[in-house]
Design an enzyme around this catalytic site. Structure first.
Site, PDB file in Angstrom:
ATOM      1  N   GLY A  11      25.422   8.118  13.910  1.00 49.54           N
ATOM      2  CA  GLY A  11      26.364   9.208  14.214  1.00 49.54           C
ATOM      3  C   GLY A  11      27.604   8.698  15.116  1.00 49.54           C
ATOM      4  CB  ILE A  13      28.385  10.589  20.715  1.00 51.75           C
ATOM      5  CG1 ILE A  13      29.607  11.290  20.265  1.00 51.75           C
ATOM      6  CG2 ILE A  13      28.100  10.251  21.848  1.00 51.75           C
ATOM      7  CD1 ILE A  13      29.310  12.787  21.116  1.00 51.75           C
ATOM      8  CE1 TYR A 153      26.210  21.748  17.970  1.00 49.23           C
ATOM      9  CE2 TYR A 153      27.941  22.799  19.157  1.00 49.23           C
ATOM     10  CZ  TYR A 153      27.199  21.614  18.832  1.00 49.23           C
ATOM     11  OH  TYR A 153      27.487  20.557  19.757  1.00 49.23           O
ATOM     12  CE  LYS A 157      23.352  20.098  20.520  1.00 44.64           C
ATOM     13  NZ  LYS A 157      22.666  18.986  20.525  1.00 44.64           N
TER      14      LYS A 157
END
Length: 337
Positions: A11, A13, A153, A157
């Protein structure tokens, strides 16, 4: 030598973090699902670059596969785990919420179980500025309550943060959660604004600008972000018996070796100024499709990064125009335009 297991190394990051750790001499074990949320070819290219370093190994697999993850981790015996893999994207969570349950809830639970079983020195996990939700007092401070997420989302988190605190308390497992603020830079995700805007301007196709451009973001350049993560590896949260008095700026839990840290540029940039900087770098004017605010989105984000600086002595500092310049240069080179 410290060995770090990083989830999500293909990915955006995760790739940059793995590269940074390898450059500093760490041994990195990667784990990634190579999902098709966006073009898998760019993910494969990131992994190919990392594999040029002999200190990098990786395994392809899904976070939901506990046994596969356990087998890798048991063989690798990492000292530290950095969990970045997730189903990303605020807007996609409106279309496919099940993907967020699978990756962000079940997958993160599996990572925490592995960290508990191995007794790692430090578990670090990615959260997001989206957890601040409907909060309107800015800059956002880690000690604020975050009980009003506006997207699923963000809710997953926030759940990750609560799950991690319980594990830190129950198993005396040091955990740091970091909240990201609109990360951008080379090798970025094609679904992110900078990527879309650059593509549209260079191709002469319209770009969608939400809330008629009246939005503000704390844009964080990716190498600044991963530098912050690297330094936080060494800032291990203290266990309750070792704490003493907790500083008034610190989010350290009184009940667990657990802390939440913002990683942001501490500067809010107006969306239209961001677009104008991309136009200047691309040498053309965007065809703008002004739209209403998208469901679940927020008008502004802005990080208070005091805690990051107090813990590490570091502040993200890349100017947004310089960051855009580097991204556009990468984009032109990668796509040969």
């Amino acid at each position: 030598m410290t060995k770090v297991l990083v989830t999500g190394t293909a990915g955006f990051i995760g790739f940059h973090l793995a590269q940074h750790l390898l450059d500093e001499g760490y041994e990195v074990v990667g784990f990634d699902g190579m999902t098709d949320y966006y073009d898998v070819r760019i993910k494969e290219r990131r992994h190919q670059m990392l594999l040029q370093n002999e200190k990098f190994t990786c395994q392809i697999g899904m976070l939901e596969d506990l046994e596969g993850l356990r087998q890798l981790a048991t063989q690798a015996r990492p000292d530290v785990i950095v969990h970045l893999a997730a189903q990303a994207g605020v807007r996609y969570s409106l279309e496919n919420p099940r993907a967020y349950v699978d990756a962000n809830l079940i997958g993160t639970f599996n990572v925490m179980e592995i960290a508990r079983e191995l007794g790692v020195d430090h578990l670090l996990m990615a959260s997001t500025s989206s957890v601040y939700g409907a909060n309107d007092e800015m800059p956002f401070d880690e000690r604020e309550k975050c009980d009003t997420p506006l997207t699923f989302y963000a809710a997953t988190k926030k759940a990750n943060e609560a799950m991690a605190h319980s594990y830190a308390h129950l198993w005396n497992l040091p955990v740091t959660m970091f909240r990201f603020f609109t990360v951008y830079g080379p090798w970025g995700r094609p679904d992110m604004a900078l990527f879309k805007f650059t593509k549209g301007i260079l191709e002469g196709t319209p770009i969608d600008i939400y809330n008629h451009g009246e939005m503000y973001r704390d844009f964080t350049y990716v190498t600044d972000l991963v530098r912050g993560i690297r330094l936080l590896i060494d800032a291990v949260p203290q266990r309750p018996e070792d704490k003493g008095e907790i500083a008034d700026y610190d989010s350290l839990s009184p009940a667990a070796p657990f802390r939440v840290v913002n990683i942001g540029n501490s500067d809010k940039v107006r969306l239209m100024d961001f677009v104008e900087a991309i136009e200047a770098e691309c040498g053309g004017e965007a065809k703008k499709n002004f739209m209403e605010m998208q469901m679940g989105d927020v008008p502004a984000t802005w990080a208070d990064a005091t805690l990051l600086h107090e813990l590490t002595g570091y502040r993200p500092q890349t100017d947004v125009k310089e960051g855009i310049r580097r991204f556009v240069a990468w984009y032109r080179d990668y796509y040969q335009v």
